[in-house]
Enzyme design. Structure first.
Site, PDB file in Angstrom:
ATOM      1  N   LYS A  66       0.844  -1.197   0.000  1.00  0.00           N
ATOM      2  CA  LYS A  66       0.000   0.000   0.000  1.00  0.00           C
ATOM      3  C   LYS A  66       0.881   1.250   0.000  1.00  0.00           C
ATOM      4  O   LYS A  66       1.914   1.301   0.694  1.00  0.00           O
ATOM      5  CB  LYS A  66      -0.883  -0.031   1.250  1.00  0.00           C
ATOM      6  CG  LYS A  66      -1.977   1.032   1.296  1.00  0.00           C
ATOM      7  CD  LYS A  66      -2.836   0.857   2.559  1.00  0.00           C
ATOM      8  CE  LYS A  66      -3.918   1.899   2.699  1.00  0.00           C
ATOM      9  NZ  LYS A  66      -4.691   1.746   3.952  1.00  0.00           N
TER      10      LYS A  66
ATOM     11  N   SER B 146      -9.644   2.283   3.159  1.00  0.00           N
ATOM     12  CA  SER B 146      -8.787   2.977   2.230  1.00  0.00           C
ATOM     13  C   SER B 146      -7.907   2.068   1.388  1.00  0.00           C
ATOM     14  O   SER B 146      -7.464   2.463   0.315  1.00  0.00           O
ATOM     15  CB  SER B 146      -7.888   3.936   3.008  1.00  0.00           C
ATOM     16  OG  SER B 146      -7.015   3.207   3.869  1.00  0.00           O
TER      17      SER B 146
ATOM     18  N   SER C  39      -9.590  -0.256   7.279  1.00  0.00           N
ATOM     19  CA  SER C  39      -9.056  -0.094   5.922  1.00  0.00           C
ATOM     20  C   SER C  39      -8.420  -1.341   5.328  1.00  0.00           C
ATOM     21  O   SER C  39      -8.118  -1.373   4.131  1.00  0.00           O
ATOM     22  CB  SER C  39      -8.045   1.053   5.883  1.00  0.00           C
ATOM     23  OG  SER C  39      -8.711   2.283   5.991  1.00  0.00           O
TER      24      SER C  39
END
Lengths: 502, 507
Positions: free
Chosen positions: A82, A157, A181
């Site tokens: 990420k 997210s 997330s």
């Protein structure tokens, strides 16, 4: 074995085939690169790809294996990271225009561990700006599409990491979870994602959203793959003063061993006999009917296997979302203050330093980021601190107490992960409150610092995947993997995502 | 526009001053407060050898993802300072974030202890020149990190007005600081400025003695902000205060306090109110100028630093640190004054010249206290004394002074020769006093025969002196001694000459 078959192997299978000499890391890496090149135009899971570096790492691992070096089981298995995780020499933006072009001079501690064992890094995955969002629509680098339906969000997210794993672009990915997330994207993409105990994975090198809530964790397609990856990234770290809770992974306490045990008890007829499963009284409403039906079916299946289902009362959960939306923006308003155009990232000039800072922040932060900075700045202000931040911290203590009382009665708690299946782009973008409700079931774990994992519970509305969340007490991550693997073993495997060509 | 000022005596007659001081001291730890970057305050020479923005890690530069880790040595130094200032050491202290935007702040928040500092409720006794002692109560001493430095280029004196651009050096960012805050100091009357300066000096001496800081004011190791207010004499009230910054020497503290008393006195006399603000001290013009308005409601949005755990200090640790504390300056002064038999005036001069430690060291190396005092208070040795105080290699060392003083005590040389030996050492003609004496043939004339010959020669010239001395008038020996000293080129031992004169006169 052709590339289509290779990319559909789990990380554990890849690990065994690479170790056994059936596949090389280079072959595996090239297969995923080919897949990324093929589906990225549709999925857009990555902000940047780092294929050259990945191939280089793969070749090094293959060479070492040829030389007979003893390697980690995941050596040579590719991974996506990420973009909130700082990577030396690779642009790190956290999904924000603010950091466009920023090349960090250091690696996050978890990246150091991944590099140490030799996992080829395929690239950096898309995310909501500074991890603020539940749909990845708040990325400054475009939206990521859900491989199950390209018109729908992949969660957030960490939508990029979940979508990459769901679309067979990577067998493993790193996510971060402040309020859900990792778990919510896992639920809506039909994958597995785990948030470890707070302090188990070093936060050094995670672009901070909310320091007391942030935790990095694994994304994968099976529970045991996540267990394997958490074993790699967890452990105490000198660079993170809050990492003191974790201990070194050993053969005895490894999450991998626990997941193996879970797979065994889940497949046996009476393997779950006597296990006490908590169902939260306050989490029976607010879920889409089919999402809740899949959850109920899992609970019934557990009961059939001999587990005892116990309703637990968590009266303070109703305040969790409110407390979360005070603590997280408060800490974020301070954590994001450093983005001022002075030292790195983007700058918009002004006549004075004050003006330059204001211009930079005004132009480079997205709407959701500004909204939360304003919320947090307000909540921390003199005269409001006690009523807002102070009260929220008290709620946090009460939620910990709720969990403590529940775990005195049960071995683990199960909830649906997200309230609905993946929604359509634009559906909630103008309604922040509706967007925030996505994390209603995942937030309590962050507030309490306990681990949580989401795995697929089946297909719900529109034939889209839903997730079930497993919660256990802090520092019981191994138990979480055991129970999750047991549930995985007794649940029908999902079909492949239908939004992409084979 | 120049401030209107009241005469100092008049201001003090009409108004009672109350002051409070915030002192920041840079700790001389090897690394910074929250990361392993080298600490420029560890060695004041380091800064000159280093380029801007090189003493940094991702943490001190505030890069995304970087996290603080508390420096254990800094905590031990905080405990040391707390104990030396008679503070309670809190079992639990907490770091908070003080949020505000400024270009020299890498994170745009300062990590600092706030409502739960490590040291609370202390005091320090401050002795003025004439021996009067004032007790200054200390509210708190807390740990925090320093910011970088802005350098404004293109304007006058590096000030921001008129500058066309600014450069920021973050080397200082993250240097460990202790901020020491006094309670308001009342009832010092017209001596307020002296007490203020003496307080900071007392702290500075303590920092040096306990080895927590290089403690050089001129290098910014110790920085003081002076808060001062006036209230009508005898009213027992508290007036509106100003905070004067940039006061970087003891004399400046005294002058700035005096200036504010005169300035605020004139403001109050005019019927106006004192404006609560930060003022800047200007060393060159000896005045203060208005800085930014400072309200008590400045909102820094403090909240506990979530990246650091609360700091718990065990009672065992406190005792462990206490055991490492050396004798504190005030106690040492009292002891040495007694031991050395210095007169009050001598002691005051020694203290003002900051010569007590070097005298003590020289005495330890074999000198007599009076000998050591006499030499180190000599102007010729001022440079060496300062260098030694700052931990640098002095031209003349305590060892050399001790060796020289021993030669004097043994009667091998007299003061006049000693002075010549000293000059020779300063000129670099040698390091060893004994060798210089031998090489230059400076040893006093011990040959009684030669002295008696010189005495008889002098008596021949002044026969009356001989009869006077024989008659009991010892004062008549003076001119004879002078003639003998002249004859021996000053190298005679005056004491022996006097003895021989008495003997010869009696013959």
């Amino acid at each position: 074995m052709d590339n289509k078959e290779i990319i559909r192997l789990t990380a554990l299978e890849l690990s065994r085939k690479i170790e056994g000499g059936e596949l090389t890391s280079r072959q595996v890496t090239d297969a995923f690169i080919e897949r990324i090149e093929q589906v990225e135009p549709q999925v857009h899971a990555f902000i940047v790809t780092t294929f050259d570096e990945a191939r280089k790492t793969a070749d090094e691992i293959d060479k070492k294996r040829q030389d007979g070096e003893k390697l980690h089981p995941l050596a040579g298995v590719p991974i996506a990271i990420k973009d909130v995780v700082v990577t030396k020499g690779i642009q790190t933006t956290a999904g924000s225009k603010m950091l466009e072009g920023w090349i960090p001079p250091y690696d996050a501690s978890l990246v150091v561990k991944i590099k140490e064992i030799g996992m080829p890094i395929l690239g950096k995955t898309n995310m909501d700006e500074f991890a603020m969002g539940s749909s990845t629509e708040h990325s400054a680098y475009g939206k990521t599409c859900n491989p199950w339906d390209l018109d729908r969000i992949p969660g957030g997210s960490g939508g990029g990491s979940a979508a990459a794993v769901a679309a067979f672009e990577a067998p493993l990915a790193i996510g971060t979870d402040t309020g859900g997330s990792i778990r919510q994207p896992a639920a809506v993409t039909g994958t597995v994602g785990a948030k470890p105990t707070y302090g188990y994975v070093s936060r050094y090198g995670l672009v901070a959203l909310s320091s007391s809530l942030d935790q990095a964790g694994p994304c994968s397609r099976t529970v045991i793959d996540s267990a394997l990856l958490q074993d790699v990234i967890q452990g105490p770290d000198y660079h993170d003063s809050t990492s003191q809770l974790s201990s070194e992974v050993t053969a005895e306490n490894s999450n991998y061993q626990a997941a193996l045990e879970g797979l065994r008890i889940g497949s046996e007829n009476d393997g779950l006999k006597g296990v006490k499963v908590g169902v939260v009284k306050q989490m029976q409403e607010g879920f889409a009917p089919e999402v809740f039906a899949r959850f109920q079916e899992e609970i019934e299946a557990l009961e059939e296997k001999g587990a005892e289902i116990i309703e637990v009362d968590c009266p303070h959960f109703e305040y969790a979302l409110g407390a979360y939306y005070l603590i997280m923006p408060s800490e974020a308003s301070s954590n994001l203050a450093r983005f001022d155009g002075m030292r790195y990232g983007q700058r918009v000039d002004g006549a004075s330093s004050d003006e330059m800072m204001a211009n930079t922040r005004g132009a480079m932060f997205g709407e959701e980021v500004k909204r939360r900075i304003l919320l947090g700045t307000y909540a921390l202000s003199a005269g409001y601190y006690d009523a807002y931040y102070g009260s929220a911290q008290k709620v946090r203590t009460l939620i910990q107490k709720d969990f403590a009382e529940a775990f005195a009665k049960v071995d683990f708690i199960a909830t649906p992960t997200a309230p609905t299946v993946a929604f359509k782009f634009g559906e909630k973008i103008d309604d922040p409150l509706a967007m925030y409700m996505n994390d209603i079931a995942t937030i309590p774990a962050n507030l309490a610092g306990i681990p949580g994992l989401s795995l697929p519970s089946g297909l719900a509305e529109e034939g889209l995947p839903a997730g079930i969340q497993i919660l256990v007490p802090a520092k019981s991550d191994d138990k979480m993997y055991k129970f999750a693997a047991a549930i995985e073993a007794m649940t029908d495997k999902l079909p492949e995502p239908k939004g992409l060509e084979k | 526009m120049a401030d209107k000022l009241l005469g100092y005596e008049e201001a003090i007659k009409k108004y009672d001053p109350t002051f409070g001081i915030e002192v920041h001291v840079e700790l001389a730890t090897k690394t910074k407060m929250f990361c392993p970057a080298p600490n420029p305050a560890y060695d004041n020479n380091l800064e000159n050898l280093t380029h801007p923005n090189t003493m940094l890690t991702p943490v001190s530069l505030g890069l995304p993802g970087a996290l603080p880790v508390l420096n254990k040595q800094a905590v031990e130094y905080a405990i040391k300072i707390g104990l030396a200032l008679n503070c309670e050491i809190a079992e639990k202290s907490v770091f908070s974030r003080k949020n505000y935007f400024y270009p020299d702040m890498t994170k745009n928040f300062q990590t600092s202890q706030y409502d739960l500092p490590t040291c609370i409720n202390g005091y320090v006794d401050v002795e003025l020149d004439d021996g009067e002692v004032f007790r200054v109560d200390i509210e708190r001493a807390h740990l925090e990190e320093d910011a970088g430095k802005n350098n404004h280029v293109g304007g006058a004196e590096g000030r921001i007005q008129g500058a066309d651009h600014s450069l920021v050096d973050y080397n200082r960012a993250g240097v460990p600081l202790i901020e020491i805050v006094t309670r308001p100091v009342f009832n010092t009357g017209k001596r307020a400025p002296e007490v203020a300066a003496a307080y900071v000096r007392t702290l500075r001496d303590i920092f040096k003695a306990i080895g927590v800081s290089n403690a050089q004011m001129e290098r910014g190791n110790v920085r003081a902000d002076v808060n001062l207010s006036l209230a009508p004499a005898g009213s027992g009230k508290l007036g509106t205060r100003t905070e004067t910054k940039n006061v970087n020497s003891f004399s400046a503290i005294e002058a700035a306090a005096k200036y504010e008393i005169r300035r605020q006195g004139a403001v109050l006399d005019s019927g106006a109110d004192v404006f609560q603000e930060t003022r800047m001290w200007h060393e060159a013009s000896n005045d203060t100028s208005s800085g930014r308005p400072k309200s008590d409601a400045d909102d820094y949005r403090y909240f506990p630093e979530p990246d650091l755990m609360p700091l718990y200090i065990s009672r065992e640790k406190v005792e462990e640190v206490r055991a490492t504390l050396p004798e504190l300056p005030q106690a040492k002064r009292n002891r040495l004054k007694e031991e050395y038999g210095f007169k009050p005036l001598e002691m005051r001069d020694v203290i003002n010249a900051e010569a007590l430690n070097i005298i003590e060291d020289t005495v330890k190396k074999g000198a007599t206290p009076q000998g050591a005092r006499k030499w180190w208070m000599n102007e010729a040795l001022e440079e060496s004394r300062k260098a030694w105080n700052e931990g640098q290699e002095p031209t003349i060392t305590p060892d050399q002074i001790a060796a020289m003083d021993k030669l004097v005590q043994e009667g091998k040389i007299n003061d006049k020769i000693a002075r010549q030996v000293l000059d020779a050492m300063i000129q670099g003609e040698g390091d060893d006093p004994a060798k210089i004496v031998a090489d230059k043939g400076l040893e006093v004339v011990n040959d009684d025969g030669a002295l008696i010959a010189a005495i008889q020669e002098a008596f021949a010239k002044m026969p009356k002196a001989k009869t006077d001395i024989a008659g009991g008038n010892q004062g008549a020996a003076g001119p004879i001694i002078g003639m003998v000293m002249k004859a021996t080129g000053g190298q005679a031992d005056g004491k022996r000459v006097r003895e021989l004169i008495l003997e010869e006169a009696a013959k």
